[in-house]
Design a protein around this motif. Structure first.
Motif, mmCIF file in Angstrom:
data_model
loop_
_atom_site.group_PDB
_atom_site.id
_atom_site.type_symbol
_atom_site.label_atom_id
_atom_site.label_comp_id
_atom_site.label_asym_id
_atom_site.label_seq_id
_atom_site.Cartn_x
_atom_site.Cartn_y
_atom_site.Cartn_z
ATOM 1 N N MET A 71 -7.573 27.966 -11.672
ATOM 2 C CA MET A 71 -7.452 26.576 -11.232
ATOM 3 C C MET A 71 -6.859 25.728 -12.341
ATOM 4 O O MET A 71 -7.067 25.988 -13.522
ATOM 5 C CB MET A 71 -8.830 26.030 -10.833
ATOM 6 N N SER A 72 -6.126 24.700 -11.963
ATOM 7 C CA SER A 72 -5.503 23.812 -12.943
ATOM 8 C C SER A 72 -6.545 22.919 -13.604
ATOM 9 O O SER A 72 -7.585 22.608 -13.015
ATOM 10 C CB SER A 72 -4.448 22.936 -12.264
ATOM 11 N N LEU A 73 -6.248 22.514 -14.822
ATOM 12 C CA LEU A 73 -7.093 21.550 -15.514
ATOM 13 C C LEU A 73 -6.989 20.199 -14.817
ATOM 14 O O LEU A 73 -5.898 19.739 -14.481
ATOM 15 C CB LEU A 73 -6.644 21.423 -16.966
ATOM 16 N N ILE A 74 -8.119 19.554 -14.597
ATOM 17 C CA ILE A 74 -8.153 18.218 -14.003
ATOM 18 C C ILE A 74 -8.454 17.196 -15.087
ATOM 19 O O ILE A 74 -9.391 17.366 -15.870
ATOM 20 C CB ILE A 74 -9.218 18.126 -12.897
ATOM 21 N N VAL A 75 -7.651 16.159 -15.152
ATOM 22 C CA VAL A 75 -7.922 15.015 -16.023
ATOM 23 C C VAL A 75 -8.476 13.913 -15.133
ATOM 24 O O VAL A 75 -7.768 13.394 -14.258
ATOM 25 C CB VAL A 75 -6.657 14.551 -16.761
ATOM 26 N N TRP A 76 -9.733 13.578 -15.337
ATOM 27 C CA TRP A 76 -10.429 12.603 -14.492
ATOM 28 C C TRP A 76 -10.505 11.286 -15.266
ATOM 29 O O TRP A 76 -11.239 11.165 -16.238
ATOM 30 C CB TRP A 76 -11.821 13.119 -14.154
ATOM 31 N N VAL A 77 -9.717 10.302 -14.847
ATOM 32 C CA VAL A 77 -9.645 9.014 -15.538
ATOM 33 C C VAL A 77 -10.628 8.059 -14.877
ATOM 34 O O VAL A 77 -10.531 7.779 -13.672
ATOM 35 C CB VAL A 77 -8.213 8.443 -15.493
ATOM 36 N N THR A 78 -11.554 7.516 -15.660
ATOM 37 C CA THR A 78 -12.662 6.744 -15.096
ATOM 38 C C THR A 78 -13.280 5.842 -16.150
ATOM 39 O O THR A 78 -13.158 6.120 -17.352
ATOM 40 C CB THR A 78 -13.762 7.701 -14.582
ATOM 41 N N PRO A 79 -13.942 4.766 -15.733
ATOM 42 C CA PRO A 79 -14.811 4.077 -16.694
ATOM 43 C C PRO A 79 -15.898 5.049 -17.150
ATOM 44 O O PRO A 79 -16.334 5.908 -16.363
ATOM 45 C CB PRO A 79 -15.408 2.921 -15.889
ATOM 46 N N VAL A 80 -16.320 4.913 -18.382
ATOM 47 C CA VAL A 80 -17.415 5.762 -18.881
ATOM 48 C C VAL A 80 -18.641 4.934 -19.243
ATOM 49 O O VAL A 80 -19.703 5.485 -19.513
ATOM 50 C CB VAL A 80 -16.970 6.607 -20.099
ATOM 51 N N SER A 81 -18.506 3.618 -19.259
ATOM 52 C CA SER A 81 -19.623 2.746 -19.616
ATOM 53 C C SER A 81 -20.781 2.906 -18.641
ATOM 54 O O SER A 81 -20.585 2.959 -17.419
ATOM 55 C CB SER A 81 -19.174 1.280 -19.621
ATOM 56 N N LYS A 82 -21.976 2.966 -19.184
ATOM 57 C CA LYS A 82 -23.179 3.115 -18.372
ATOM 58 C C LYS A 82 -23.350 1.953 -17.401
ATOM 59 O O LYS A 82 -24.026 2.073 -16.374
ATOM 60 C CB LYS A 82 -24.407 3.224 -19.286
ATOM 61 N N LYS A 83 -22.716 0.818 -17.690
ATOM 62 C CA LYS A 83 -22.843 -0.356 -16.836
ATOM 63 C C LYS A 83 -22.007 -0.247 -15.557
ATOM 64 O O LYS A 83 -22.207 -1.016 -14.625
ATOM 65 C CB LYS A 83 -22.433 -1.615 -17.605
ATOM 66 N N SER A 84 -21.057 0.668 -15.535
ATOM 67 C CA SER A 84 -20.134 0.774 -14.405
ATOM 68 C C SER A 84 -20.682 1.661 -13.298
ATOM 69 O O SER A 84 -21.073 2.809 -13.536
ATOM 70 C CB SER A 84 -18.793 1.340 -14.880
ATOM 71 N N ALA A 85 -20.681 1.144 -12.067
ATOM 72 C CA ALA A 85 -21.113 1.942 -10.916
ATOM 73 C C ALA A 85 -20.159 3.100 -10.683
ATOM 74 O O ALA A 85 -20.579 4.197 -10.271
ATOM 75 C CB ALA A 85 -21.196 1.060 -9.670
ATOM 76 N N ILE A 86 -18.875 2.892 -10.947
ATOM 77 C CA ILE A 86 -17.900 3.965 -10.751
ATOM 78 C C ILE A 86 -18.083 5.045 -11.805
ATOM 79 O O ILE A 86 -17.838 6.231 -11.546
ATOM 80 C CB ILE A 86 -16.469 3.393 -10.737
ATOM 81 N N ALA A 87 -18.545 4.679 -12.999
ATOM 82 C CA ALA A 87 -18.872 5.693 -14.005
ATOM 83 C C ALA A 87 -20.010 6.583 -13.508
ATOM 84 O O ALA A 87 -19.988 7.810 -13.689
ATOM 85 C CB ALA A 87 -19.247 5.030 -15.329
ATOM 86 N N LYS A 88 -21.015 5.981 -12.875
ATOM 87 C CA LYS A 88 -22.129 6.760 -12.326
ATOM 88 C C LYS A 88 -21.627 7.709 -11.239
ATOM 89 O O LYS A 88 -22.041 8.877 -11.174
ATOM 90 C CB LYS A 88 -23.204 5.820 -11.771
ATOM 91 N N PHE A 89 -20.738 7.214 -10.392
ATOM 92 C CA PHE A 89 -20.117 8.056 -9.369
ATOM 93 C C PHE A 89 -19.353 9.210 -10.023
ATOM 94 O O PHE A 89 -19.501 10.375 -9.641
ATOM 95 C CB PHE A 89 -19.178 7.196 -8.515
ATOM 96 N N SER A 90 -18.554 8.887 -11.034
ATOM 97 C CA SER A 90 -17.740 9.903 -11.694
ATOM 98 C C SER A 90 -18.590 10.978 -12.357
ATOM 99 O O SER A 90 -18.218 12.155 -12.365
ATOM 100 C CB SER A 90 -16.829 9.252 -12.743
ATOM 101 N N LYS A 91 -19.722 10.580 -12.915
ATOM 102 C CA LYS A 91 -20.599 11.562 -13.560
ATOM 103 C C LYS A 91 -21.058 12.608 -12.542
ATOM 104 O O LYS A 91 -21.086 13.816 -12.838
ATOM 105 C CB LYS A 91 -21.819 10.849 -14.157
ATOM 106 N N MET A 92 -21.397 12.178 -11.336
ATOM 107 C CA MET A 92 -21.799 13.123 -10.295
ATOM 108 C C MET A 92 -20.664 14.073 -9.941
ATOM 109 O O MET A 92 -20.867 15.277 -9.778
ATOM 110 C CB MET A 92 -22.242 12.370 -9.031
#
Length: 438
Positions: A1-22
Motif C-alpha cells: 500500500m502507498s504511504l498516506i500523508v494525513w494533513v490535519t490540525p494536531v492541537s488537542k483543542k481541535s475537534a478535527i484533530a480528535k477525529f483524525s486521531k481515530m
C-alpha cells in the motif's frame, strides 16, 4: 500500500484533530503507513499526536511527495487550525476531506495574512463584479455570506477530488473538481461518560424535561427560536428546562437570558464545560435541539453525539441533517421552526415511549453509519478511484487558468467539460501557469 500523508490540525483543542486521531489509529491497525502533517498555523499547545511533521517543513514534505505518497488534506473553516493546508496543497496536490461547505473564515484568515486590500477584488473575481459586499444594511451577516460568497468555489478546485460527509453540496462540489466526490459519513465516538457520585448526578438532574442545545452558541443554532417555541405553550413553559451548553459570548448570553426571562422560560446558560461534564449534560438531556440555519458544515458532531446517546433529536430539515432517515429524528421545517419545535417537545412530554424507542433505533443506526471502520473503508475506496491524481490535477489547474484567460465562466459546465476533455491537446499546457487557481 502507498504511504498516506494525513494533513490535519494536531492541537488537542481541535475537534478535527480528535477525529483524525481515530482515523490514523485505524489506518495503523490495518498496517497502513501514515505520516501526519500538522496544518496548524497558530501555537499547537498540547498535541494529540506524538509524532508529526510541521507544515512549514517543506523539505520533509517534498521528500514524502517524491517518494510517491498520497496526500489527504482535512479542510475546515478555521485558519488557525487549517492555514497550513493552504501553504502546501498547491505544491503537493491531493484529496480534500471537506468538513464544511462554507469557508469564508478560512479565506479571511488567509487573505488577512497577505493583504486585506485584495479582499473585495478577490471575491469579485470568483463570484462576479455584482457580488454584494456591502454589509451595512445586512441583518444576518452569516446568512448573507453563505448565500453570496461561501468560498467553496475558492477552496474546492485546489484538490484533485473530495471526500465530504453528506450529500449536502456534493453536486456543487462535483462541478468544481476534476476527480470524484464521495460522501462518506463522518466517523465519530460519543464522549465517554465517567462514573459519577450520587451528589454529582443530582446536580445534573431536574424534575422537568431537559431540552438542550450543545456546542458554540451562535445565531445559526436557532436558540432564540427554541425559547420562543417553549414560550408558545403553557405546558412547555411549566415542564421544560432549556440548557445551552457550550462557549458563548457575554453579550449573546445576556440577550438570551433577557429574552427567556421576559417570556417566562426556564433557561440555563451553562457555558463551556469539561468533556466529562459535557457527557453528563448529554446523559441528563431528554431532547437535543440540533438546529442549523443557514447550514455551514458537511456533518455535525453534535448530531452524531445525540444519536449515539439515544436522544430524541430535533433537526432543521436542511443540509447534512436531511440525510438522517425521517423516522430517527424529528425534522423541523425552517419556514415554520417555532411551531415545529413546540410539536417536537410536546411529543417528548406526551409520548415518552415514542421518544425512547426512536432514540434506541437512532443509536443502532448511528453506531453503524458513523463508525471509524466504515469511514476508513470509504477513504480507501475513494483513493482507489482517484489513484492517478498528480498529472490530472496539473491539467485541471491549467484548464481553469485557460478559462480565466479567455474570460469563460468556470461555472459554465458545458464549456468546462469541453475544455477538460480536450485540454491535453493544447500546446499551451507546456507553459507555466501565471494566472493562478481560484
Amino acid at each position: 500500500m502507498s504511504l498516506i500523508v494525513w494533513v490535519t490540525p494536531v492541537s488537542k483543542k481541535s475537534a478535527i484533530a480528535k477525529f483524525s486521531k481515530m482515523i490514523v489509529d485505524e489506518f495503523f491497525s490495518r498496517n497502513q503507513s501514515v505520516v501526519v502533517v500538522s496544518s496548524d498555523v497558530e501555537n499547537v499547545g498540547e498535541s494529540l499526536f506524538s509524532d508529526y511533521v510541521d507544515c512549514g517543513d517543506v523539505e520533509a514534505i517534498r521528500e514524502l511527495w517524491d517518494g510517491g505518497a498520497k496526500f489527504i488534506y482535512n479542510v475546515g473553516n478555521n485558519h488557525g487550525y487549517h492555514g497550513g493546508v493552504l501553504e502546501i496543497c498547491d505544491q503537493f496536490p491531493g484529496v480534500g476531506v471537506f468538513h464544511d461547505v462554507y469557508y469564508y473564515d478560512l479565506f479571511y484568515g488567509w487573505i488577512s495574512s497577505l493583504s486585506l486590500e485584495a479582499h473585495d477584488e478577490f471575491l469579485s473575481t470568483i463570484y462576479g463584479a455584482s457580488v454584494p459586499l456591502d454589509l451595512r444594511s445586512v441583518k444576518d451577516v452569516l446568512a448573507h455570506r453563505v448565500e453570496n460568497f461561501p468560498m467553496l468555489e475558492w477552496i474546492a478546485p485546489k484538490f484533485s477530488s473530495i471526500i465530504t460527509h453528506s450529500k449536502f453540496a456534493a453536486d456543487r462540489m462535483r462541478g468544481l473538481v476534476l476527480g470524484s466526490v464521495s460522501a462518506v459519513p463522518l466517523a465519530y465516538k460519543a464522549p465517554v461518560q465517567a462514573a459519577t457520585s450520587d451528589s454529582d448526578k443530582k446536580s445534573f438532574a431536574s424534575d422537568k424535561l431537559i431540552v438542550s442545545t450543545f456546542g458554540d452558541a451562535n445565531s445559526n443554532k436557532r436558540i432564540e427560536s427554541v425559547i420562543h417555541a417553549i414560550a408558545s405553550a403553557d405546558l412547555l413553559k411549566q415542564c421544560v428546562k432549556y440548557n445551552v451548553v457550550g462557549s458563548i459570548s457575554e453579550s449573546y448570553k445576556e440577550k438570551l437570558v433577557d429574552l427567556a426571562s421576559g417570556l417566562g422560560v426556564d433557561l440555563n446558560v451553562v457555558g463551556r464545560v469539561s468533556w466529562e461534564d459535557y457527557a453528563q449534560h448529554m446523559n441528563a438531556t431528554a431532547v437535543v435541539c440540533c438546529l442549523r440555519y443557514p447550514p455551514t458544515e458537511s456533518a455535525s458532531a453534535t448530531l452524531i453525539e445525540s444519536l449515539l446517546s439515544g436522544k430524541l433529536t430535533l433537526v432543521t430539515d436542511v443540509g447534512c441533517y436531511s440525510d438522517v432517515p425521517d423516522d430517527l429524528v424529528v425534522k423541523i421545517p425552517q419556514h415554520d421552526e417555532v411551531r415545529g419545535l413546540a410539536y417536537g417537545m410536546k411529543l417528548a412530554l406526551q409520548n415518552p415511549e415514542f421518544a425512547k424507542v426512536t432514540g434506541h433505533r437512532a443509536r443502532s443506526w448511528a453506531e453503524q453509519n458513523y463508525s471509524v471502520d466504515a469511514y476508513v473503508d470509504g477513504v480507501e475506496a475513494h483513493l482507489d478511484i482517484g489513484a492517478d491524481i498528480r498529472g490530472n490535477l496539473v491539467i485541471w489547474q491549467r484548464t481553469r487558468d485557460l478559462l480565466k484567460a479567455i474570460c469563460v465562466d468556470d461555472r459554465d459546465e458545458k464549456s468546462l467539460s469541453l475544455l477538460v476533455e480536450n485540454v491535453r491537446d493544447f500546446e499551451i499546457l507546456g507553459a507555466p501557469s501565471s494566472i493562478g487557481v481560484v
